[in-house]
Design an enzyme around this catalytic site. Sequence first.
Site, PDB file in Angstrom:
ATOM      1  N   CYS A 159       2.082   0.899  -3.744  1.00 27.59           N
ATOM      2  CA  CYS A 159       2.424   0.118  -2.562  1.00 27.59           C
ATOM      3  C   CYS A 159       3.912   0.232  -2.306  1.00 27.59           C
ATOM      4  O   CYS A 159       4.694   0.335  -3.245  1.00 27.59           O
ATOM      5  CB  CYS A 159       2.116  -1.363  -2.793  1.00 27.59           C
ATOM      6  SG  CYS A 159       0.458  -1.652  -3.316  1.00 27.59           S
ATOM      7  N   ILE A 185      -6.414   8.580 -11.427  1.00 22.34           N
ATOM      8  CA  ILE A 185      -5.344   8.554 -10.458  1.00 22.34           C
ATOM      9  C   ILE A 185      -5.764   7.804  -9.183  1.00 22.34           C
ATOM     10  O   ILE A 185      -6.952   7.742  -8.877  1.00 22.34           O
ATOM     11  CB  ILE A 185      -4.891   9.985 -10.041  1.00 22.34           C
ATOM     12  CG1 ILE A 185      -6.072  10.778  -9.457  1.00 22.34           C
ATOM     13  CG2 ILE A 185      -4.282  10.729 -11.192  1.00 22.34           C
ATOM     14  CD1 ILE A 185      -5.687  12.157  -8.866  1.00 22.34           C
ATOM     15  N   GLY A 195     -12.180  12.030  -3.722  1.00 22.42           N
ATOM     16  CA  GLY A 195     -13.364  12.882  -3.764  1.00 22.42           C
ATOM     17  C   GLY A 195     -13.184  14.085  -4.670  1.00 22.42           C
ATOM     18  O   GLY A 195     -12.119  14.283  -5.267  1.00 22.42           O
ATOM     19  N   GLY A 238     -15.604   6.271  -7.489  1.00 17.87           N
ATOM     20  CA  GLY A 238     -15.115   5.713  -6.234  1.00 17.87           C
ATOM     21  C   GLY A 238     -15.813   6.292  -5.034  1.00 17.87           C
ATOM     22  O   GLY A 238     -16.878   5.810  -4.619  1.00 17.87           O
TER      23      GLY A 238
END
Lengths: 312, 307
Positions: free
Chosen positions: A132, A193, A219, A267
């Site tokens: 962030c 990561i 991906g 994910g």
Amino acid sequence: MSAAGLSLEVDIGALHLKNPVLAASGTAGFGREYAHFAPLFGAIVTKSVTLGPRAGNPPPRLVETSCGLLNSIGLENPGVEAFVRDELPAARGLGVPIVASIAGDSAAEYGELARAVSRADGVAAIEVNISCPNVARGGMLFGADPVQAAAAVGAARAATRLPLIAKLTPNVTDVCAVARAVVDAGADAVALINTVAGMAIDAERRRPVLGGVFGGLSGPAIKPIALRMVWLVAEAIDRPVIGMGGICDARDAVEFILAGAAAVGVGTATFVDPGAAARVVDGIRAYLVEAGARSLRDIIGAARRWRDAARA
Amino acid sequence: MSARGGCAGGGAPRGTAPPPWVAAECRVLGRDEPATGYVRLLLEAPGLAARARPGQFLHVRCGGGRDPLLRRPICMHDAAPAAGTVALLVRVVGRGTAILAASGVGDVLDVLGPLGRGFDAAGGGGTHAGVHASAQGGALALVAGGAGVAPLAFAARASAGRTVHALVGARTAAELVSVAELGRWGARVRVATDDGTSGHHGPVTDLLEDLLARQGGGRASGALDAPREVWACGPLPMLRRVAAIAGGAGVRCLVSLEAHMACGVGACRGCAWPAAGAAGAGGCATTPSYVHVCRDGPVFDAREVVL
């Protein structure tokens, strides 16, 4: 040993998991979006929450790339107060440990966020999302600099006794330096990561595709990048590593575990197949049986010993 | 179809329970090419068919490999609970839809659904999942542009008992889909093509203007056949024009939107669309707010969104 009797349990610091497959932050919402599939995960890492609500980035927020997904969601979330009030009660009822992911604008905010989610019922651990921008430092990512990363994690550490997992960005020169810094600052584990910085351009319209211009790539396209970084970090620190980045099936997951990951995150694959994580769990178990391993621990980092194996 | 699991998915931003969905493997029972560039697939999907509402979509895996990676959201073209079938109309626009269109009879498609909120075909203000509440009943005008005819044909068939005006637009006569079916289901069909090869030579929105001008519309009109609602699906410029025409006539307008999606179930927040209203992007630039096409839509009251 029979597959059924084989334990996939693993401890990430004080966080005990029945299996090593986590839902990566941002890919399972706050859990109830995939309510039926949630109990199959070892834990669910909820979407990162900030102090106040965030509307997120202007659309388009997504574009599919070769074997990948580029996103620029912009941390859309209802804020920590609404998360605790509206989302946690439902998440707690899912029958799976909830890891609350937090994202701050300043080190002090990480402390406030960690305190707020620790006070709530039903949070098993905290993920410190340091990918962030640090507003006070001109928007430089906390996770891009060991000192800033340590400041964010240290502020969270001072505010909570819950296990802390630092989520590392790959968009750095030396990921090991950041990993060591967050461990020194009190992280019980690291997860890596996060997405790889990228962009897409629409040649017909001659403009960036994403409303936020730049995005994060996830991906299968990023798996080799992730695997290398997990390999490096697993050697650099003496804390558990949660490996993720493009894991779609059990073979992918096993590769991360062989590289040194004690657990893995699924994910983007969940978007493609909500049952992906359950298949990964089954496939890891089948791999262990096939390999004659007694537990998951037998194969964590096993590929790191290849030179020894070659000599023997 | 073999159900792999069910899920009460999605958030509930407006106090309505999200529709339940299932992951299913559906055999292709039929395939035809009803028009140039379109393939119609009939799927064996009893669990889905029983719950499918017009305007809802299926999230369909294209191939099963890693490239293309994501599912494609496809509006249901029809659902027959008794037969246990669902129809999809696939317009080939890229690699994913080309793979879907190449599916043959006997192939199995991996789908999630039914997803999203559909048009209110129930009439009379149903509150059940997946459907917009507060339908006014009365005559209905459907405005379809190109592939947008897919959910509207389903809506027309499910709107038996209502007077339905179906206005169907396409670039050319060879790309018109479902015109005959719409007629068989009792809709009053009018056609427009950009090149004049069939029906009105011009945009389909001309037909809506004409209909509302001739018949009047909204509560003010006493005419029995005057549209009380407009439901539209098609390209964004068409939707903008439809919303403006309907708004000008005081007729409620529902639009079906399209967006790139990853999850389809409200988890990823990728399919954001600017919301209208006081707190929306259209009202105040400093506090944008977004709705999500997969969970809050794909069908919206035109006043809810910035078109």
